[in-house]
Scaffold this motif. Structure first.
Motif, PDB file in Angstrom:
ATOM      1  N   ALA A  57      34.543 -21.696 -11.718  1.00  0.00           N
ATOM      2  CA  ALA A  57      34.693 -22.597 -13.061  1.00  0.00           C
ATOM      3  C   ALA A  57      35.616 -21.882 -13.914  1.00  0.00           C
ATOM      4  CB  ALA A  57      33.306 -22.610 -13.668  1.00  0.00           C
ATOM      5  N   GLU A  58      35.537 -20.431 -14.212  1.00  0.00           N
ATOM      6  CA  GLU A  58      36.466 -19.720 -14.963  1.00  0.00           C
ATOM      7  C   GLU A  58      37.742 -19.768 -14.582  1.00  0.00           C
ATOM      8  OE1 GLU A  58      34.819 -15.970 -16.103  1.00  0.00           O
ATOM      9  OE2 GLU A  58      36.706 -15.284 -17.213  1.00  0.00           O
ATOM     10  N   ALA A  59      37.959 -19.808 -13.223  1.00  0.00           N
ATOM     11  CA  ALA A  59      39.339 -19.857 -12.735  1.00  0.00           C
ATOM     12  C   ALA A  59      40.152 -20.937 -12.764  1.00  0.00           C
ATOM     13  CB  ALA A  59      39.282 -19.403 -11.113  1.00  0.00           C
ATOM     14  N   LYS A  60      39.154 -22.028 -12.809  1.00  0.00           N
ATOM     15  CA  LYS A  60      39.658 -23.404 -13.191  1.00  0.00           C
ATOM     16  C   LYS A  60      40.081 -23.600 -14.529  1.00  0.00           C
ATOM     17  CE  LYS A  60      37.410 -25.920  -9.535  1.00  0.00           C
ATOM     18  NZ  LYS A  60      36.050 -26.819  -9.203  1.00  0.00           N
ATOM     19  N   ALA A  61      39.256 -23.018 -15.498  1.00  0.00           N
ATOM     20  CA  ALA A  61      39.696 -23.274 -16.766  1.00  0.00           C
ATOM     21  C   ALA A  61      40.982 -22.520 -16.985  1.00  0.00           C
ATOM     22  CB  ALA A  61      38.498 -22.678 -17.523  1.00  0.00           C
ATOM     23  N   LEU A  62      40.801 -21.177 -16.746  1.00  0.00           N
ATOM     24  CA  LEU A  62      42.118 -20.400 -16.810  1.00  0.00           C
ATOM     25  C   LEU A  62      43.581 -21.166 -16.275  1.00  0.00           C
ATOM     26  CD1 LEU A  62      40.996 -16.730 -15.890  1.00  0.00           C
ATOM     27  CD2 LEU A  62      41.757 -17.466 -18.071  1.00  0.00           C
ATOM     28  N   ARG A  63      43.255 -21.783 -15.012  1.00  0.00           N
ATOM     29  CA  ARG A  63      44.333 -22.567 -14.592  1.00  0.00           C
ATOM     30  C   ARG A  63      44.717 -23.499 -15.452  1.00  0.00           C
ATOM     31  NH1 ARG A  63      46.251 -25.447  -9.058  1.00  0.00           N
ATOM     32  NH2 ARG A  63      48.076 -26.320 -10.244  1.00  0.00           N
ATOM     33  N   ALA A  64      43.784 -24.229 -16.235  1.00  0.00           N
ATOM     34  CA  ALA A  64      44.087 -25.378 -17.098  1.00  0.00           C
ATOM     35  C   ALA A  64      44.857 -24.598 -18.251  1.00  0.00           C
ATOM     36  CB  ALA A  64      42.886 -26.107 -17.422  1.00  0.00           C
TER      37      ALA A  64
END
Lengths: 593, 210
Positions: free
Chosen positions: A410-417
């Motif tokens: 989830a954090e990775a996706k947030a960082l990507r965004a």
């Protein structure tokens, strides 16, 4: 044709929303719903013999809704997600002519077998070197090529065969399944054949990428353990059906037993597992790592190091600067993480849980952002570790358990965004770069020209509007104009400056965390522009944006900041004032971290 | 902030010594390191990809040494990346496998790597690992190893990570040599500074006087 499984699920095709589902750990909210979803999955998998396989899209969407793949269904779902409907095709072992084409260097065809052909195209004439002896495997016109047979018969004569042999013995050797000489021999053959068909030399790390597929296909319970093999219950019916209301072990056992039995019926017991393992492994490598292993000198890997450094500097500047200062550039810790997609650092169940997400997302960039999230999560301990212990601390970063996996993803996706799209596109290009000399030097030239994460004009504008508290609607006004010219912020300085002069209505304060991250990035490009214009409102905004980066620089990157300020020709007094503000803010932030 | 702690920890040792383990894949570098750092052995080690790190404290007379040992991937393919590892290495342990002639033959290639990428003053040591094997399985004799080491003018040990033979000795020897070298360098630098204060008299001049 696995095209459907490669595209994000379209909301129209199913009643389930394609947006990211709540993580699996959110047990209270969706227990009932999750059970229903899981029951649906179990009804569809594994398919009855003769029945068409379920749509990969449906399976994928259900799993995304569930937040994970039920471990006992991995054996069915992983191949389905990777290979599409023909994962179930029992005939796939024979006569896919495209494989034979692969030997002669032609592009992959559209049949199922093509997936094991030379994906990388650029290395597709394996006539010499590693591919010796392939002619014998090809057979003649009368005898069509069989991949399953090739796995059995591949001559073990790679130039560095000894390394393959050693690695086969020490792959996941803590697990009972991998201690078996049969498994070890199969691993060696699959690795050898893969290298031959791809026309590449064997590179360590391939063995670690292969292992999870061995576990999923040959292990019990989708790889949650390696022992306790129960005798196959041949001839039993579909027990897994409709047991969704039951939770936990009983349900898993039933489902798993059935899965195993049916697979056993469908394929020849000796050839089929290795064939499935091979195909999944080859496809997975192609999807997630592109040409990384085809590149004999790891130039692409080094390009990724460069880009990762920028990414870390962008999101965690203080950590990045500390690691640099301690002589720990990404070269020194990233290699095993990238090349084995963390398989080497995680225990098997955690690896499988993480790869569930990789398979569901099929986004090669997710892994990079996950590594970033991992570093970010351990930021405090990495910043605190004494310099002599830092390398060991860094190299042994790890996590365990599905809850950790879910939160990191989830954090990775947030960082990507929160990362500029232009960066993501650049990153995505790297692993797809052809590994011929011209493409590589072009890539390196391109990367060397990038001293930092750059923003497109649109991204910069969006960032500004975002910080100012204007909603999406306002952004769209500028989008049309901006979209045409995607150039670096610096080049559009004047225009940008103009935009900034929008009266700075105090934006609603975002959470500090978010602010630090975004602002950090925004600041890099925007900062220069703001400094160039030197407007009052620009400064206020800039302070807002600077966030964590300011703090970092205050502590560790003084010289760098000076450089930047020279670039921006910021008035001295103002610069100093800002610096002290940043320091204050940074101290506060750090306390939180 | 967090970095302040670093200062405190740093003062706990006199020298931080960076050692590099190199050699062909499968010769037992990781096993040697595991034996040395944790005094244990596992026959089935995992493949080192890229690099791995271990730290070990070593008292030496009145000094406390901290060895930061970099365990590198042996595979030739990683060399383009591993060159970065040589930078800053103070000592290099070059390992071959006494049951594997090719790993012994490759010692000269590794030596070339060292020449190209490591600092000139780096301390080197040659290690023939797996000396516990049945003599029938041995492919490189003790004498061959010794001779090669003499050729390169470096020290030589035959070790067994499995039976814990000579492992401590090998690491200790290279660490001690490095500590001595560093101390000498420090002395030299100090005396060099003193000389500079006196006008026009360099170290060479001093020698002439003697």
């Amino acid at each position: 044709m696995q095209a459907p499984s490669l595209n994000p699920p379209s909301p129209a095709s199913t009643s389930v929303s394609s947006s990211t589902p709540p993580p699996h750990s959110d047990a209270n909210a969706g227990t009932r719903g999750e059970q229903d979803t899981e029951a649906l999955l179990r009804r569809a998998l594994p398919p009855h013999r003769g029945a068409p396989p379920p749509s990969p899209l449906l399976v994928r969407t259900l799993c995304q809704q569930l937040g994970s793949i039920p471990p006992d269904l991995r054996r069915d779902i992983w191949p389905l997600l990777l290979l599409g409907p023909d994962a179930y095709d029992a005939d796939v072992a024979t006569a896919p002519s495209a494989i034979v084409q692969g030997f002669s260097g032609k592009e992959e065809g559209a049949t199922a077998g093509a997936k094991v052909g030379p994906h990388c195209g650029n290395k597709s004439s394996p006539v010499d070197g590693p591919s010796r002896g392939l002619e014998a495997l090809c057979g003649d016109d009368a005898k069509p090529f069989s991949l399953a047979q090739a796995i059995e018969d591949v001559p073990l004569d790679l130039p560095n065969q000894r390394v393959v042999e050693i690695d086969a013995l020490r792959t996941r050797s803590e697990l009972p399944l991998f201690k078996s000489p049969g498994t070890q021999a199969m691993i060696e053959r699959v690795l050898t054949l893969y290298c031959k068909l791809q026309g590449i030399s064997y590179k360590q790390g391939l063995n670690e990428v292969l292992a999870p597929f061995v576990q999923v296909v040959m292990g019990r319970e989708g790889g949650c353990d390696g022992e306790g093999r129960r005798p196959d219950r041949l001839g039993e019916g579909r027990k897994g059906e409709g047991v969704g209301e039951e939770a936990g072990g009983a349900l898993q056992e039933d489902g798993e037993g059935d899965g195993g039995d049916r697979r056993g019926q469908g394929c020849p017991p000796s050839a089929a597992p290795s064939l499935l393992i091979y195909r999944c492994f080859a496809r997975f490598l192609h999807l997630l790592l592109g040409n990384l292993y085809s590149d004999e000198d790891f130039h692409l890997l080094q390009a990724l190091f460069l880009l990762f450094r920028l990414l870390l500097l962008y999101h965690c500047p203080r950590l990045s600067l500390r690691l640099d200062a301690c002589g720990l550039p990404p070269e020194l810790y990233l290699t095993p993480w990238v090349l084995t997609l963390l398989a080497r650092s995680l225990d098997m169940p955690t690896t499988l849980a993480l790869w569930d997400h990789y398979l569901l997302e099929q986004d090669p960039l997710l892994h990079h952002f996950l590594l970033l999230a991992l570093l970010r999560r351990h930021r405090a301990s990495l910043l605190a570790a004494p310099v002599d212990l830092l390398p060991e601390t860094l190299a042994s970063l790890s996590f365990s358990g599905t809850a950790h996996v879910a939160s990191l993803v989830a954090e990775a996706k947030a960082l990507r965004a929160q990362t500029p799209d232009s960066y993501c596109r650049r990153l995505a290009r790297v692993s797809r770069t052809n590994v011929d000399a011209a493409s590589l030097s072009a890539l390196l030239l391109d990367l060397n020209a990038v001293p930092t994460v750059t923003l497109t004009a649109q991204e910069a504008l969006e960032g500004v509007l975002d910080v100012l508290g204007y909603g999406e609607e306002e952004e769209e006004g500028g989008e049309e104009e901006e979209e045409e010219e995607r150039t670096k912020v610096e080049e559009n300085r004047e225009e940008e400056g103009g935009e900034r002069k929008v009266p700075p209505a105090k934006p609603p304060r975002r959470s500090r965390e978010e602010e630090g991250e975004r602002g950090d990035g925004g600041g890099r490009g925007e900062g220069r522009a703001a400094r160039g214009e030197g407007g009052e409102c620009g400064r206020g905004l800039h302070d807002e944006i600077e966030g964590e980066r300011g703090a970092d620089r205050a502590e560790e990157g003084g010289s760098r900041r000076q450089e930047r300020e020279e670039v921006g020709q910021h008035p001295d007094g103002e610069g100093r004032r800002r610096r002290s503000e940043e320091e204050e803010e940074g101290e506060g932030r750090e306390g939180e971290g | 902030m967090a970095n302040r702690g670093k200062q405190g920890a740093q003062s706990k040792y006199d020298h931080l010594i960076k050692l590099l383990l190199i050699g062909d894949s499968g010769v037992g570098k990781s096993c040697l390191l595991l034996r040395y750092s944790e005094d244990s052995f596992t026959p089935s080690f995992i493949t080192t990809i890229g690099i791995d790190f271990k730290i070990k404290s070593l008292p030496l007379e009145d000094k406390k040494l901290k060895l930061q040992i970099w365990d590198t991937a042996g595979q030739e393919r990683f060399r383009t990346i591993t060159t970065a590892y040589y930078r800053g290495a103070m000592g290099i342990l070059l390992v071959y496998d006494v049951t594997d002639e090719r790993s012994f033959a490759n010692v000269k290639n590794w030596m070339r790597q060292i020449e190209q990428h490591a600092s000139e003053s780096v301390n080197k040591i040659l290690i023939g690992n797996k000396c516990d094997v049945d003599p029938a399985d041995r492919r490189v004799s003790l004498e061959q190893g010794r001779k090669l080491a003499e050729e390169y003018r470096i020290k030589f040990f035959e070790t067994s990570a499995k039976e814990n033979v000579n492992v401590d000795e090998a690491f200790y020897t290279v660490a001690r040599d490095i500590a001595l070298r560093i101390d000498n360098e420090v002395d030299l630098t100090a005396s060099g500074k003193n000389v500079k204060i006196g006008p026009g008299v360099g170290p060479a001049g001093g020698k002439e006087c003697c």
